[in-house]
Design an enzyme around this catalytic site. Structure first.
Site, short mmCIF file in Angstrom:
data_model
loop_
_atom_site.label_atom_id
_atom_site.label_comp_id
_atom_site.label_asym_id
_atom_site.label_seq_id
_atom_site.Cartn_x
_atom_site.Cartn_y
_atom_site.Cartn_z
N CYS A 138 7.10 -47.53 -73.62
CA CYS A 138 8.50 -47.97 -73.56
C CYS A 138 8.57 -49.47 -73.86
O CYS A 138 9.32 -49.90 -74.72
CB CYS A 138 9.10 -47.66 -72.20
SG CYS A 138 9.28 -45.89 -71.87
N ARG A 188 11.63 -50.56 -76.20
CA ARG A 188 12.44 -49.65 -77.02
C ARG A 188 13.39 -48.81 -76.16
O ARG A 188 14.49 -48.46 -76.58
CB ARG A 188 11.54 -48.71 -77.84
CG ARG A 188 10.72 -47.77 -76.97
CD ARG A 188 9.97 -46.70 -77.74
NE ARG A 188 9.21 -45.87 -76.81
CZ ARG A 188 9.68 -44.80 -76.19
NH1 ARG A 188 10.94 -44.43 -76.39
NH2 ARG A 188 8.94 -44.11 -75.36
#
Length: 428
Positions: A207, A267
């Site tokens: 992530c 992200r």
């Protein structure tokens, strides 16, 4: 000092509630989502651990040390009572187990539920070795990019394809530390976890997929402000020293010459549960790096992509944002804490003078981080004398005993005040 971090964070929660669009997601939970947001914090304002809800500090430290160890097996986490990744490991095991139902029992274990799975991870080393691994996630990419990796997710787990780490990968952390020592103005001070060739072997693609650090020279005034002047008053008359002599004294006392900032890129942002951990984790990483290379932590910056609230976190987000308190609530707050001995006829001005909160989740001052480096590796070999050996410091993170000392003694928070915990389900 005013806590702007909590205000930024709760403002982000409100932004999602006001402007978020409804989106589906891989977990099936559903989200409210916005795109492209930003967090910026001056480390001199306090350590970036949210105060509008109680944070699990030990789990934050444990997970970061796990990354720095280059570890990808949840056993280290479970052994240290950190359960952030339990659901991902169990979901992966459950998927494999269901695919093989009715066939020969490859595991040799009866695992009826997640609790039993975690018990076996903690108590059975062979089971943990085979089923606790999450694939080449953060730790592997940070410390051994491109290296061989044992127990890739997705391989048959009959033992025949287990691989030993016979190919040494690129240690991005060691390279970063070396570059900070030798070329601190480089624009290539980066660590990346987004290894496209190995994404399919990971339980969950990163992530927060990379970070970059940046350094600048400190002015003489900034360096002078760092020294413990009272400690040297007995033999240094600062007002009578010229600039050159002051610099000599600062150098003699190993006062940092540079400030260092860190910016991470993310992200996908689970804003209620994940982001508070990410902020504190990268704040801690910045502090550790700064300590190792003798620099001053400056700014922490987060670039955030898909910033979302899961649909089952909406009410919790509203609770953390809080609301304006009516005067009766403020009076009761003051009375409960014995700031006043009456509950009627109290003016707003009097409550303000007593620093009675105006909101149900008004931020507290940020805490202070204390890192004890007395027993870290030093260049001269003698503990606590001279500069730290930064490369050896980060090599030491691979040692479990060193990490346990950091967890239990060397990394501590002081003056942490917070509102109560707000529980919310984790979506895997």
């Amino acid at each position: 000092m005013d806590n702007t971090l909590d205000k930024q964070y709760t403002g982000l929660l409100q932004d999602i509630l006001d402007n978020g669009v409804t989106k589906s997601d891989r977990t099936g939970t559903g989200t409210l989502s916005v795109f492209g947001r930003h967090i910026r914090h001056k480390m001199s304002d306090g350590f970036p651990l949210l105060t509008t809800k109680k944070m699990d500090w030990k789990s934050i430290v444990t997970e970061l040390l796990w990354f720095l160890r280059g570890d990808t097996n949840i056993k280290f986490l479970v052994d240290n009572d950190c359960h952030i990744w339990d659901g991902d490991a169990y979901k992966n095991f459950e998927k494999w187990y269901n695919e093989h139902s009715g066939k020969e029992d490859y595991t040799g274990y009866y695992v009826p539920n997640k609790e039993e799975f975690i018990r076996l991870i903690k108590t059975d080393d062979e089971f943990a070795k085979k089923w606790g691994d999450l694939g080449p996630i953060y730790g592997k990419q940070w410390r051994s990019w491109g290296g061989e990796f044992s127990l890739h997710i997705g391989l048959e787990r009959d033992g025949s394809q287990d691989k030993i780490n016979f190919k040494q990968g690129i240690d991005q952390i060691a390279n970063l530390i070396n570059d900070l020592k030798t070329n601190p103005d480089s624009r290539r001070l980066m660590v990346n976890a987004w290894n496209v060739g190995e994404l399919d072997s990971m339980v969950l693609p990163p992530c927060h997929y990379g970070f970059q650090v940046y350094t600048r020279e400190l002015s003489d005034e900034e360096r002078y402000d760092l020294i413990e002047k009272d400690k040297y008053t007995q033999f240094v008359n600062w007002q009578n020293l010229g600039t050159d002599r002051i610099r000599e004294v600062l150098d003699e006392q190993n006062i940092p010459k540079r400030a260092i900032s860190l910016m991470w890129n993310q992200r996908s942002v689970d804003t209620f549960l994940g982001l508070p951990f990410n902020i504190a984790s990268y704040g801690l990483l910045l502090e550790i790096i700064a300590k190792a290379v003798n620099m001053v932590p400056d700014e922490l910056i987060g670039n955030l992509g898909d910033v979302h609230l899961y649909s089952n976190h909406i009410e919790q987000a509203k609770e953390q944002i809080g609301r304006e308190m009516v005067i009766e609530e403020r009076v009761k707050w003051a009375y409960d804490r014995k700031l006043i001995d009456y509950v009627t006829m109290v003016e707003t001005e009097e409550l303000d003078k007593l620093n009675v909160p105006t909101r149900t989740r008004q931020p507290y001052p940020l805490p202070t981080l204390n890192i004890n480096t007395e027993f870290w590796p030093y260049e001269g070999g003698e503990c606590g004398v001279g500069p730290l050996d930064a490369v050896k410091v980060f090599e030491s993170f691979k040692n479990e005993t060193f990490c346990k000392c950091l967890l239990e003694e060397d990394i501590q928070l002081s003056n942490y005040q917070s509102h109560p915990t707000i529980k919310a389900p984790l979506s895997n």
